[in-house]
Write a protein that holds these residues in place. Structure first.
Motif, mmCIF file in Angstrom:
data_model
loop_
_atom_site.group_PDB
_atom_site.id
_atom_site.type_symbol
_atom_site.label_atom_id
_atom_site.label_comp_id
_atom_site.label_asym_id
_atom_site.label_seq_id
_atom_site.Cartn_x
_atom_site.Cartn_y
_atom_site.Cartn_z
ATOM 1 N N TYR A 21 0.669 -1.279 -0.161
ATOM 2 C CA TYR A 21 0.146 0.083 0.211
ATOM 3 C C TYR A 21 0.304 1.041 0.196
ATOM 4 C CZ TYR A 21 -3.811 3.212 1.116
ATOM 5 O OH TYR A 21 -4.668 4.464 0.859
ATOM 6 N N GLY A 22 0.589 1.983 -1.900
ATOM 7 C CA GLY A 22 1.831 3.081 -0.988
ATOM 8 C C GLY A 22 2.277 3.357 -1.761
ATOM 9 N N LEU A 54 2.458 5.563 -6.399
ATOM 10 C CA LEU A 54 2.156 6.753 -5.997
ATOM 11 C C LEU A 54 1.584 7.657 -7.607
ATOM 12 C CD1 LEU A 54 1.618 8.730 -3.498
ATOM 13 C CD2 LEU A 54 2.971 9.738 -4.337
ATOM 14 N N VAL A 71 -2.216 4.958 -4.498
ATOM 15 C CA VAL A 71 -1.965 6.234 -3.612
ATOM 16 C C VAL A 71 -2.372 7.009 -4.337
ATOM 17 C CG1 VAL A 71 -1.952 6.889 -1.653
ATOM 18 C CG2 VAL A 71 -0.871 4.793 -1.709
#
Length: 155
Positions: A110-111, A114, A144
């Motif tokens: 997660y992330g 970007l 993200v």
């Protein structure tokens, strides 16, 4: 003529002889998609039948249609499609400290990918209103979205 909150606030500051602290911001700027080569390749494979994607266009739903580029260029400007430039880290000119961001991440996925734009109508247009794009993201990509300034955002 509809003004953004930023324009209205900036005008009020000017009217009261307060220094213009808020520069005018275009409604949309090019987007950078920062991720490692493995994520980039997986994304391109899921979106397009070939890996030759320079200038390839991916049309979304209500959100943005994206036009992908292999390299950044000053001539790449937003039009009816949001230009997306792939990179492994964000350019310093973005004002977003990529190295600090990656170092601070405590996640495995997660992330790690970007999407960043200096200005956008709202980050909702990147993913939430672009279901066809989201469905084609490789599993576990953990994208993200961040922008420096939203011109129609609510948060």
């Amino acid at each position: 003529y509809v003004r953004t909150r930023t324009e209205i606030f900036s005008k009020l500051l000017q009217l009261h002889d307060i220094i213009d602290l808020i520069p005018s911001v275009p409604p949309v700027t090019k987007c950078y998609f920062a991720c490692n080569k493995k994520f980039q390749f997986a994304l391109l494979q899921s979106l397009f039948s070939s890996v030759d994607y320079n200038n390839a266009v991916y049309t979304g739903g209500e959100g943005h249609s994206f036009q992908f580029f292999e390299q950044d260029d000053e001539l790449i400007t937003p039009g009816d499609k949001m230009p997306v430039v792939f990179c492994q880290s964000l350019p310093k000119s973005c004002g977003f400290d990529w190295e600090k961001y990656v170092t601070a991440l405590k996640t495995k996925l997660y992330g790690r990918a970007l999407m960043y734009a200096q200005a956008a109508t709202t980050t909702m247009d990147f993913l939430d209103r672009n279901e066809s794009f989201v469905k084609r993201l490789p599993e576990g990509m953990g994208v993200v979205c961040v922008c420096g300034c939203m011109t129609r955002g609510k948060g």
